[in-house]
Design an enzyme around this catalytic site. Structure first.
Site, mmCIF file in Angstrom:
data_model
loop_
_atom_site.group_PDB
_atom_site.id
_atom_site.type_symbol
_atom_site.label_atom_id
_atom_site.label_comp_id
_atom_site.label_asym_id
_atom_site.label_seq_id
_atom_site.Cartn_x
_atom_site.Cartn_y
_atom_site.Cartn_z
ATOM 1 N N ASN A 1 6.680 1.953 -4.498
ATOM 2 C CA ASN A 1 7.341 1.629 -5.759
ATOM 3 C C ASN A 1 6.594 2.130 -6.989
ATOM 4 O O ASN A 1 7.198 2.480 -7.992
ATOM 5 C CB ASN A 1 7.546 0.115 -5.864
ATOM 6 C CG ASN A 1 8.775 -0.233 -6.670
ATOM 7 O OD1 ASN A 1 9.770 0.484 -6.634
ATOM 8 N ND2 ASN A 1 8.711 -1.314 -7.419
ATOM 9 N N ARG B 1 13.696 -3.235 -4.786
ATOM 10 C CA ARG B 1 12.410 -3.069 -5.440
ATOM 11 C C ARG B 1 12.660 -3.020 -6.941
ATOM 12 O O ARG B 1 13.713 -2.567 -7.390
ATOM 13 C CB ARG B 1 11.721 -1.767 -5.001
ATOM 14 C CG ARG B 1 11.417 -1.687 -3.520
ATOM 15 C CD ARG B 1 10.274 -2.592 -3.116
ATOM 16 N NE ARG B 1 9.923 -2.416 -1.719
ATOM 17 C CZ ARG B 1 10.469 -3.069 -0.716
ATOM 18 N NH1 ARG B 1 11.428 -3.958 -0.947
ATOM 19 N NH2 ARG B 1 10.083 -2.867 0.529
ATOM 20 N N PRO C 1 0.828 -1.211 0.000
ATOM 21 C CA PRO C 1 0.000 0.000 0.000
ATOM 22 C C PRO C 1 0.861 1.260 0.000
ATOM 23 O O PRO C 1 1.920 1.301 0.631
ATOM 24 C CB PRO C 1 -0.787 -0.129 1.307
ATOM 25 C CG PRO C 1 -0.739 -1.580 1.651
ATOM 26 C CD PRO C 1 0.578 -2.070 1.148
ATOM 27 N N GLU C 2 0.420 2.268 -0.739
ATOM 28 C CA GLU C 2 1.139 3.542 -0.765
ATOM 29 C C GLU C 2 0.284 4.607 -0.093
ATOM 30 O O GLU C 2 -0.822 4.344 0.368
ATOM 31 C CB GLU C 2 1.507 3.903 -2.208
ATOM 32 C CG GLU C 2 2.270 2.764 -2.880
ATOM 33 C CD GLU C 2 3.138 3.195 -4.043
ATOM 34 O OE1 GLU C 2 3.422 4.398 -4.204
ATOM 35 O OE2 GLU C 2 3.564 2.304 -4.803
ATOM 36 N N LYS D 1 2.632 5.466 5.356
ATOM 37 C CA LYS D 1 2.096 4.110 5.215
ATOM 38 C C LYS D 1 1.654 3.529 6.561
ATOM 39 O O LYS D 1 1.451 2.318 6.674
ATOM 40 C CB LYS D 1 3.148 3.203 4.580
ATOM 41 C CG LYS D 1 3.586 3.658 3.186
ATOM 42 C CD LYS D 1 4.625 2.715 2.618
ATOM 43 C CE LYS D 1 5.106 3.194 1.260
ATOM 44 N NZ LYS D 1 6.073 2.253 0.653
#
Length: 273
Positions: free
Chosen positions: A165, A250, A2-3, A51
């Site tokens: 990401n 990532r 989740p962002e 977050k």
């Protein structure tokens, strides 16, 4: 993972469902909180911070639940069947007369005094969706290590809280910069925090994230998730490579034409015997 916009949406739903009501059920399924019972305490607010989620209760207590890779909260009506995953993945249950919030796969769950929230989120940089947003401070933090690759600097929550990401890849594209470009080589570095704020603000009320102007499902993002497919701007195949320290790697997405050098660093050649 989740962002910031996703966490903001989740906090918004939880707040409207729980805030202003006393808990009729509390089940915290982690060993050190197994005997804690918050039943009867009013939920005052559910607040996002990057977050992280902070659920505040009367009596000066806060339940801290960062989501990290897989964590989430699901809301259900009192008699509704829970469908967020198998029972062994449930880490928390907070119920009121009208709603039940179930926390699945939460990697961290801790109860602290509301006055001590800075202990768990005080290290975070400015939040583009938060009341503390300060673009000048975000820029200062991004440039604090001048030779750091842009992609790594954007992902560092100590610089900007809430960038993951997806937004890292999209921001680098919109800045016309390779994710491996040292931050001090950005032509207009002040655009980075400004664009971060613009993208997250634009998406915090959307059910599906969009960074382009297209409504087509296959053209909503410039480069993220488009490995090997044509760049939406120039047609060059989008490339991917791992970026970041080994334990925190990532996948970076970028267009080698729209986001020229430097390319990703080559892995070291093993020594010959």
């Amino acid at each position: 993972m989740p962002e910031g916009d996703t966490v903001w949406q989740l906090a918004h739903r939880l707040h409207h469902a729980l805030a202003g009501s006393p808990l009729t059920r509390c089940d915290l399924r982690v060993p050190r909180l197994a005997t804690v019972d918050l039943t009867g305490r009013e939920v005052l607010a559910v607040v996002p911070r990057g977050k992280h989620l902070l659920t505040r209760f009367e009596g000066g207590l806060t339940l801290h639940s960062p989501l990290r890779m897989d964590g989430t909260w699901k809301l259900y009506a009192p008699t509704e069947r829970w469908r967020g995953g198998p029972a062994h993945q449930i880490r928390a249950v907070l119920g009121t007369a009208a709603h039940t919030a179930v926390g699945y796969r939460l990697p961290v769950l801790e109860l602290l005094r509301t006055a001590d929230e800075s202990r768990v989120v005080g290290h975070l940089g400015p939040d583009p969706l938060g009341p503390d947003w300060d673009p000048a401070e975000a820029l200062r933090r991004l440039l604090a290590v001048p030779d750091r690759p842009l992609g790594e600097a954007l992902l560092d929550q100590r610089n900007l809280a809430g960038i993951g990401n997806v937004y890292k890849s999209e921001l680098c594209f919109l800045l016309g910069a390779s994710p491996w470009l040292p931050v001090d080589r950005l032509t207009t570095p002040e655009r980075a925090p400004a664009l971060a704020r613009k993208l997250l603000e634009a998406n915090r009320h959307r059910p599906t994230r969009v960074t382009t102007s297209s409504a087509r499902s296959d053209r909503r993002l410039w480069v993220y998730g488009r490995a090997g497919r044509p760049c939406l701007r120039c047609g060059t195949p989008v490339r991917t490579a791992d970026q970041g320290p080994t334990a925190e790697e990532r996948v970076a997405y970028w267009c080698p034409t729209c986001q020229p050098s430097p390319p990703p660093a080559e892995p070291p050649t093993p020594p010959t015997r």
